[in-house]
Write an enzyme that holds these catalytic residues in place. Structure first.
Site, PDB file in Angstrom:
ATOM      1  N   CYS A 118      -5.400   0.691   6.295  1.00 10.23           N
ATOM      2  CA  CYS A 118      -5.539   2.145   6.442  1.00 10.23           C
ATOM      3  C   CYS A 118      -6.762   2.683   5.717  1.00 10.23           C
ATOM      4  O   CYS A 118      -6.993   3.894   5.726  1.00 10.23           O
ATOM      5  CB  CYS A 118      -4.282   2.858   5.952  1.00 10.23           C
ATOM      6  SG  CYS A 118      -4.078   2.848   4.161  1.00 10.23           S
TER       7      CYS A 118
ATOM      8  N   CYS B  57       0.852  -1.189   0.000  1.00  8.48           N
ATOM      9  CA  CYS B  57       0.000   0.000   0.000  1.00  8.48           C
ATOM     10  C   CYS B  57       0.890   1.242   0.000  1.00  8.48           C
ATOM     11  O   CYS B  57       1.774   1.366   0.847  1.00  8.48           O
ATOM     12  CB  CYS B  57      -0.904  -0.010   1.234  1.00  8.48           C
ATOM     13  SG  CYS B  57      -1.872   1.487   1.443  1.00  8.48           S
TER      14      CYS B  57
ATOM     15  N   CYS C 148      -8.579  -4.403 -10.432  1.00  9.96           N
ATOM     16  CA  CYS C 148      -8.084  -3.313 -11.260  1.00  9.96           C
ATOM     17  C   CYS C 148      -7.596  -2.216 -10.310  1.00  9.96           C
ATOM     18  O   CYS C 148      -8.403  -1.514  -9.710  1.00  9.96           O
ATOM     19  CB  CYS C 148      -9.239  -2.828 -12.134  1.00  9.96           C
ATOM     20  SG  CYS C 148      -8.798  -1.612 -13.328  1.00  9.96           S
TER      21      CYS C 148
ATOM     22  N   CYS D  30       0.270   3.183   3.548  1.00 11.11           N
ATOM     23  CA  CYS D  30       0.667   2.683   4.869  1.00 11.11           C
ATOM     24  C   CYS D  30       1.705   1.574   4.813  1.00 11.11           C
ATOM     25  O   CYS D  30       2.225   1.155   5.846  1.00 11.11           O
ATOM     26  CB  CYS D  30      -0.553   2.192   5.645  1.00 11.11           C
ATOM     27  SG  CYS D  30      -1.183   0.581   5.093  1.00 11.11           S
TER      28      CYS D  30
ATOM     29  N   CYS E 188      -7.517  -0.786   1.075  1.00 16.21           N
ATOM     30  CA  CYS E 188      -6.526  -1.372   1.974  1.00 16.21           C
ATOM     31  C   CYS E 188      -7.210  -1.635   3.318  1.00 16.21           C
ATOM     32  O   CYS E 188      -7.824  -0.745   3.890  1.00 16.21           O
ATOM     33  CB  CYS E 188      -5.357  -0.406   2.155  1.00 16.21           C
ATOM     34  SG  CYS E 188      -4.198  -0.924   3.438  1.00 16.21           S
TER      35      CYS E 188
HETATM   36 ZN   LIG Z   1      -2.865   0.991   3.467  1.00 11.99          ZN
END
Ligand SMILES: [Zn+2]
Length: 162
Positions: free
Chosen positions: A124, A72, A146, A75, A121
């Site tokens: 976060c 990510c 995607c 985070c 995610c």
């Molecule tokens: Zn994250």
């Protein structure tokens, strides 16, 4: 009897849902909007925190075949790997599955006159992209995640070994 054995009078924080399976989808990293704005570039902020979409075929990782893990961008949580990445020719990096159950969470998205499933995610709560389902992708799951390149940071297998 010690006074410290008394139960706390403050009620515990309520977790949405039944508190079991739902705990996996509870964001573990929480920052204020202002903190995200300072830490991310304007484009990252627009996509990750405002559910924006990068223009197709402009993303850094659209055609990347490098072996590694995609974290990510906001985070650092590990979300996808190159093992599940495939060439969908849709203009964005595509995966047929996340790294593991619980690394991402799903939200029904009915904006823009479409009926889609948004992918965020799980750590976060940042926006990553959308997941589409259907035969014809030629993938083991018939799913296509995607994902915006700007939502990801690729840590190549070579870098990880150093
Ligand atoms: Zn994250």
């Amino acid at each position: 009897m010690s006074i410290f054995s008394n139960k706390p009078k403050v009620a515990p924080v309520q977790v949405p849902g039944d508190g079991s399976a739902a705990e996996n989808s509870t964001p573990r990293i929480e920052k204020t909007d202002e903190q995200w704005r300072q830490e991310l570039t304007p484009e990252e902020y627009r996509v990750l925190r405002q559910a924006g979409t990068e223009r197709p075929y402009t993303g850094k990782y659209t055609d990347t075949h490098t072996a590694g893990v995609y974290n990510c961008r906001a985070c650092g949580a590990e979300l996808f790997t190159s093992n599940e990445k495939f060439d969908s020719h849709c203009g964005w990096p595509s995966f047929w599955a996340p790294l593991a159950d619980g690394t991402v969470r799903y939200i029904h998205d009915r904006t823009m006159g479409m009926d889609r499933v948004e992918v965020r995610c799980a750590s976060c709560d940042s926006h990553l992209g959308h997941v589409f389902e259907g035969e014809g992708y030629g993938t083991p799951t018939d799913q296509r995640f995607c994902i915006n390149s700007v939502s990801l940071t690729l840590v190549s297998a070579d870098d990880a070994e150093k």
